[in-house]
Write a protein that holds these residues in place. Structure first.
Motif, PDB file in Angstrom:
ATOM      1  N   THR A 222      -4.030  11.209   7.617  1.00 15.57           N
ATOM      2  CA  THR A 222      -2.905  11.382   8.548  1.00 15.57           C
ATOM      3  C   THR A 222      -1.704  10.662   7.941  1.00 15.57           C
ATOM      4  O   THR A 222      -1.872   9.648   7.266  1.00 15.57           O
TER       5      THR A 222
ATOM      6  N   SER B 116      -0.375  -2.063  14.549  1.00 16.88           N
ATOM      7  CA  SER B 116       0.225  -0.815  15.070  1.00 16.88           C
ATOM      8  C   SER B 116      -0.593  -0.250  16.228  1.00 16.88           C
ATOM      9  O   SER B 116      -0.064   0.491  17.066  1.00 16.88           O
TER      10      SER B 116
ATOM     11  N   ILE C 211      -3.844 -10.441  -0.153  1.00 17.27           N
ATOM     12  CA  ILE C 211      -2.498  -9.988   0.223  1.00 17.27           C
ATOM     13  C   ILE C 211      -1.803 -10.942   1.202  1.00 17.27           C
ATOM     14  O   ILE C 211      -0.644 -11.332   0.989  1.00 17.27           O
TER      15      ILE C 211
ATOM     16  N   LEU D 194      -9.671  -7.825   0.565  1.00 17.79           N
ATOM     17  CA  LEU D 194      -8.333  -7.370   0.151  1.00 17.79           C
ATOM     18  C   LEU D 194      -7.245  -8.187   0.849  1.00 17.79           C
ATOM     19  O   LEU D 194      -6.265  -8.618   0.231  1.00 17.79           O
TER      20      LEU D 194
ATOM     21  N   LYS E  51       1.304   5.215 -10.056  1.00 23.87           N
ATOM     22  CA  LYS E  51       1.551   5.885  -8.774  1.00 23.87           C
ATOM     23  C   LYS E  51       2.724   5.211  -8.045  1.00 23.87           C
ATOM     24  O   LYS E  51       3.615   5.884  -7.511  1.00 23.87           O
TER      25      LYS E  51
ATOM     26  N   GLY F 110       0.864  -1.190   0.000  1.00 23.09           N
ATOM     27  CA  GLY F 110       0.000   0.000   0.000  1.00 23.09           C
ATOM     28  C   GLY F 110       0.891   1.227   0.000  1.00 23.09           C
ATOM     29  O   GLY F 110       1.451   1.591   1.036  1.00 23.09           O
TER      30      GLY F 110
ATOM     31  N   LEU G 165      -1.850   0.344  -7.960  1.00 29.47           N
ATOM     32  CA  LEU G 165      -1.813   1.363  -9.021  1.00 29.47           C
ATOM     33  C   LEU G 165      -0.383   1.488  -9.549  1.00 29.47           C
ATOM     34  O   LEU G 165       0.476   2.095  -8.895  1.00 29.47           O
TER      35      LEU G 165
ATOM     36  N   VAL H  89       4.652  -2.141  -2.688  1.00 24.12           N
ATOM     37  CA  VAL H  89       3.616  -2.799  -3.495  1.00 24.12           C
ATOM     38  C   VAL H  89       2.360  -1.942  -3.465  1.00 24.12           C
ATOM     39  O   VAL H  89       1.978  -1.438  -2.411  1.00 24.12           O
TER      40      VAL H  89
ATOM     41  N   THR I  59      -0.417  -1.552   4.738  1.00 23.18           N
ATOM     42  CA  THR I  59      -1.209  -0.314   4.881  1.00 23.18           C
ATOM     43  C   THR I  59      -2.286  -0.243   3.800  1.00 23.18           C
ATOM     44  O   THR I  59      -3.005   0.743   3.719  1.00 23.18           O
ATOM     45  N   ALA I  60      -2.359  -1.257   2.936  1.00 23.54           N
ATOM     46  CA  ALA I  60      -3.351  -1.219   1.850  1.00 23.54           C
ATOM     47  C   ALA I  60      -4.742  -1.262   2.468  1.00 23.54           C
ATOM     48  O   ALA I  60      -4.973  -1.970   3.441  1.00 23.54           O
ATOM     49  N   GLY I  61      -5.621  -0.485   1.904  1.00 24.83           N
ATOM     50  CA  GLY I  61      -6.969  -0.499   2.449  1.00 24.83           C
ATOM     51  C   GLY I  61      -7.935   0.157   1.499  1.00 24.83           C
ATOM     52  O   GLY I  61      -7.556   1.061   0.751  1.00 24.83           O
TER      53      GLY I  61
ATOM     54  N   VAL J 223      -7.668  -1.532  12.579  1.00 21.46           N
ATOM     55  CA  VAL J 223      -6.406  -2.261  12.702  1.00 21.46           C
ATOM     56  C   VAL J 223      -6.502  -3.491  13.602  1.00 21.46           C
ATOM     57  O   VAL J 223      -5.898  -4.525  13.302  1.00 21.46           O
TER      58      VAL J 223
ATOM     59  N   ASN K 252      -0.753   7.436   1.278  1.00 15.15           N
ATOM     60  CA  ASN K 252      -0.174   8.453   2.165  1.00 15.15           C
ATOM     61  C   ASN K 252       0.560   7.819   3.340  1.00 15.15           C
ATOM     62  O   ASN K 252       1.663   8.228   3.699  1.00 15.15           O
ATOM     63  N   VAL K 253      -0.069   6.822   3.935  1.00 10.52           N
ATOM     64  CA  VAL K 253       0.492   6.207   5.139  1.00 10.52           C
ATOM     65  C   VAL K 253       1.693   5.328   4.781  1.00 10.52           C
ATOM     66  O   VAL K 253       2.755   5.428   5.396  1.00 10.52           O
ATOM     67  N   GLY K 254       1.532   4.499   3.763  1.00  6.09           N
ATOM     68  CA  GLY K 254       2.618   3.606   3.357  1.00  6.09           C
ATOM     69  C   GLY K 254       3.869   4.389   2.979  1.00  6.09           C
ATOM     70  O   GLY K 254       4.988   4.020   3.360  1.00  6.09           O
TER      71      GLY K 254
HETATM   72  P1  6V0 Z   1      -4.603   5.579   0.773  1.00  5.03           P
HETATM   73  O1  6V0 Z   1      -3.791   6.809   0.502  1.00  5.03           O
HETATM   74  O2  6V0 Z   1      -5.918   5.388   0.093  1.00  5.03           O
HETATM   75  O3  6V0 Z   1      -3.646   4.326   0.470  1.00  5.03           O
HETATM   76  C1  6V0 Z   1      -4.091   3.013   0.377  1.00  5.03           C
HETATM   77  C2  6V0 Z   1      -3.316   2.388  -0.768  1.00  5.03           C
HETATM   78  O4  6V0 Z   1      -3.641   0.993  -0.821  1.00  5.03           O
HETATM   79  C3  6V0 Z   1      -3.660   2.998  -2.138  1.00  5.03           C
HETATM   80  O5  6V0 Z   1      -2.499   3.506  -2.755  1.00  5.03           O
HETATM   81  C4  6V0 Z   1      -4.256   1.806  -2.891  1.00  5.03           C
HETATM   82  O6  6V0 Z   1      -3.961   1.840  -4.279  1.00  5.03           O
HETATM   83  C5  6V0 Z   1      -3.577   0.652  -2.183  1.00  5.03           C
HETATM   84  N1  6V0 Z   1      -4.225  -0.628  -2.439  1.00  5.03           N
HETATM   85  C6  6V0 Z   1      -5.542  -0.909  -2.537  1.00  5.03           C
HETATM   86  N2  6V0 Z   1      -5.711  -2.210  -2.834  1.00  5.03           N
HETATM   87  C7  6V0 Z   1      -4.484  -2.772  -2.896  1.00  5.03           C
HETATM   88  C8  6V0 Z   1      -4.002  -4.081  -3.146  1.00  5.03           C
HETATM   89  N3  6V0 Z   1      -4.836  -5.112  -3.396  1.00  5.03           N
HETATM   90  N4  6V0 Z   1      -2.667  -4.288  -3.140  1.00  5.03           N
HETATM   91  C9  6V0 Z   1      -1.815  -3.282  -2.908  1.00  5.03           C
HETATM   92  N5  6V0 Z   1      -2.220  -2.017  -2.654  1.00  5.03           N
HETATM   93  C10 6V0 Z   1      -3.526  -1.771  -2.648  1.00  5.03           C
HETATM   94  O7  6V0 Z   1      -4.879   5.447   2.338  1.00  5.03           O
HETATM   95  P2  6V0 Z   1      -3.918   5.910   3.526  1.00  5.03           P
HETATM   96  O8  6V0 Z   1      -2.522   5.612   3.131  1.00  5.03           O
HETATM   97  O9  6V0 Z   1      -4.276   7.261   3.977  1.00  5.03           O
HETATM   98  O10 6V0 Z   1      -4.367   4.889   4.675  1.00  5.03           O
HETATM   99  C11 6V0 Z   1      -4.050   3.515   4.587  1.00  5.03           C
HETATM  100  C12 6V0 Z   1      -4.668   2.741   5.721  1.00  5.03           C
HETATM  101  O11 6V0 Z   1      -4.009   3.065   6.953  1.00  5.03           O
HETATM  102  C13 6V0 Z   1      -6.157   3.043   5.951  1.00  5.03           C
HETATM  103  O12 6V0 Z   1      -6.828   1.830   6.243  1.00  5.03           O
HETATM  104  C14 6V0 Z   1      -6.126   3.950   7.163  1.00  5.03           C
HETATM  105  O13 6V0 Z   1      -7.349   3.939   7.865  1.00  5.03           O
HETATM  106  C15 6V0 Z   1      -4.999   3.314   7.938  1.00  5.03           C
HETATM  107  N6  6V0 Z   1      -4.403   4.137   9.000  1.00  5.03           N
HETATM  108  C16 6V0 Z   1      -4.093   3.501  10.153  1.00  5.03           C
HETATM  109  C17 6V0 Z   1      -3.537   4.196  11.208  1.00  5.03           C
HETATM  110  C18 6V0 Z   1      -3.211   3.461  12.469  1.00  5.03           C
HETATM  111  O14 6V0 Z   1      -2.828   4.082  13.496  1.00  5.03           O
HETATM  112  N7  6V0 Z   1      -3.325   2.151  12.500  1.00  5.03           N
HETATM  113  C19 6V0 Z   1      -3.248   5.574  11.092  1.00  5.03           C
HETATM  114  C20 6V0 Z   1      -3.518   6.187   9.909  1.00  5.03           C
HETATM  115  C21 6V0 Z   1      -4.147   5.529   8.791  1.00  5.03           C
END
Ligand code: 6V0
Length: 333
Positions: free
Chosen positions: A247, A160, A119, A115, A56, A26, A53, A50, A94-96, A139, A29-31
């Motif tokens: 975040t 986490s 993975i 998902l 990106k 993923g 997209l 990984v 971090t994918a979601g 999480v 932003n977070v990854g």
């Molecule tokens: P984002 O920017 O939408 O990134 C998610 C990424 O996952 C995107 O780039 C997608 O393309 C990618 N993705 C989707 N499907 C797949 C797949 N099958 N294989 C690989 N990649 C894939 O979201 P953001 O980065 O902001 O958040 C990611 C996750 O972290 C979310 O679930 C948030 O809720 C979670 N967070 C958890 C926190 C914690 O303290 N545990 C804190 C912040 C965010």
């Protein structure tokens, strides 16, 4: 440009130490915040990114590679195929899927479980000895899902959890007391989310219990004031999201600190999501994951602290566990 020395001795690659590989699944932003912090802290020899997209993903990788002249040498690779993660020591997920307006949390959870079905088994196959660190939300439930789908021992599957919430808690207390947040010992435990529990009874600064002296000097530190501080910790995530859309920096540092403790066998204590059955009266048959202070090292979770909680804190923790376990059971894993 270089030739081996003349005596015909060892080839340049013969004595290489074992390299440390971290994968980040993923590249959102977070990854990317996690990858960037791990890179600057020099925690890995190779980072595999990984994402689903491809453009990106390649853009993110190139952007980081272009900083190579300013950073410790780290090999960066990326692919949409999880095979690129082969041989990882640590895999961070971090994918979601993002919540669609009006969508229920349960529906979002089910999409994320779908998902994870793609993975996690692939990660486990490519890196059977890896530590799995789950960041995607919700999480705690997804850490349970990853544990089930990977077949790994619970000591190698970590969420986490409230590591970030605890850092927010320490920041707020440090601001209030005008000290450095690193000198504030304070834990949020339980669910990463609305029902998290602030363990006020053990908050200390430089080994001094804080709650009693705060209550003596500030009459406003009653139950209501404490709950409002806990609420501000929980709400601070929503505030950042409403202001900047997501975040990233704090979760990046928070997860990099977990990676450092794990990969460098630091045995530091972090509140992270672990298999919590049997702790604080959580029924032994409930395979629920939630955050408790855990000792982390190269083997993963080396132990969970037997915290002293007040009866009220333990009751809140059990309530948090009950809600999380109900969510896990609905998944039929
Ligand atoms: P984002 O920017 O939408 O990134 C998610 C990424 O996952 C995107 O780039 C997608 O393309 C990618 N993705 C989707 N499907 C797949 C797949 N099958 N294989 C690989 N990649 C894939 O979201 P953001 O980065 O902001 O958040 C990611 C996750 O972290 C979310 O679930 C948030 O809720 C979670 N967070 C958890 C926190 C914690 O303290 N545990 C804190 C912040 C965010």
């Amino acid at each position: 440009f270089f030739r081996p020395v003349a005596d015909g001795g060892a080839t340049p690659t013969a004595h290489r130490r074992r390299l440390t590989k971290v994968s980040v699944i993923g590249a959102g932003n977070v990854g990317m915040a996690i990858a960037q912090t791990i890179l600057t802290r020099d925690l890995a020899d190779e980072i595999a990114l990984v994402d689903a997209l491809p453009d990106k993903l390649r853009g993110e990788m190139l952007d980081l590679q272009h900083a190579a002249a300013f950073l410790p040498r780290t090999r960066l690779v990326s692919d949409t195929d999880l095979a690129v993660t082969r041989g990882s020591d640590l895999a961070i997920v971090t994918a979601g899927a993002r919540q669609i307006p009006g969508e229920s949390r349960l529906n979002l959870l089910q999409r994320n479980v779908a998902l994870f079905r793609k993975i996690v088994p692939a990660l486990a196959e490519h890196s059977p000895e890896a530590l799995l660190l789950i960041v995607s939300n919700p999480v705690d439930v997804l850490t349970y899902v990853a544990w089930k789908l990977s077949g790994f021992p619970a000591s190698r599957v970590i969420g986490s959890g409230t590591n970030l919430d605890s850092s927010r808690f320490r920041f707020l207390l440090a601001e209030h007391l005008d000290v450095n947040a690193q000198d504030v010992q304070a834990y949020m435990v339980g669910e990463h989310g609305d029902s998290s529990v602030a363990v006020w009874s053990s908050v200390s600064v430089a080994g001094m219990p804080v709650l009693k002296s705060l209550q003596a000097s500030h009459r406003c530190f009653d139950e209501e004031a404490l709950e409002s501080i806990r609420r501000s910790v929980v709400d601070s995530a929503y505030e950042v999201i409403s202001l900047k859309g997501y975040t990233s920096w704090a979760i990046g540092y928070s997860v990099a600190s977990l990676a450092a403790s794990l990969l460098r066998d630091q045995r530091r204590i972090h509140p992270v999501s672990v298999l919590a059955r049997g702790f604080h009266g959580i029924p032994a048959e409930n395979d629920v994951f939630l955050s408790l202070p855990a000792r982390l090292g190269r083997g993963g979770v080396l132990g969970v602290a037997e915290m002293e909680l007040t009866e009220e804190e333990a009751r809140r923790l059990r309530r948090s566990a009950k809600t999380l376990w109900e969510n896990c059971q609905q998944l039929g894993l």
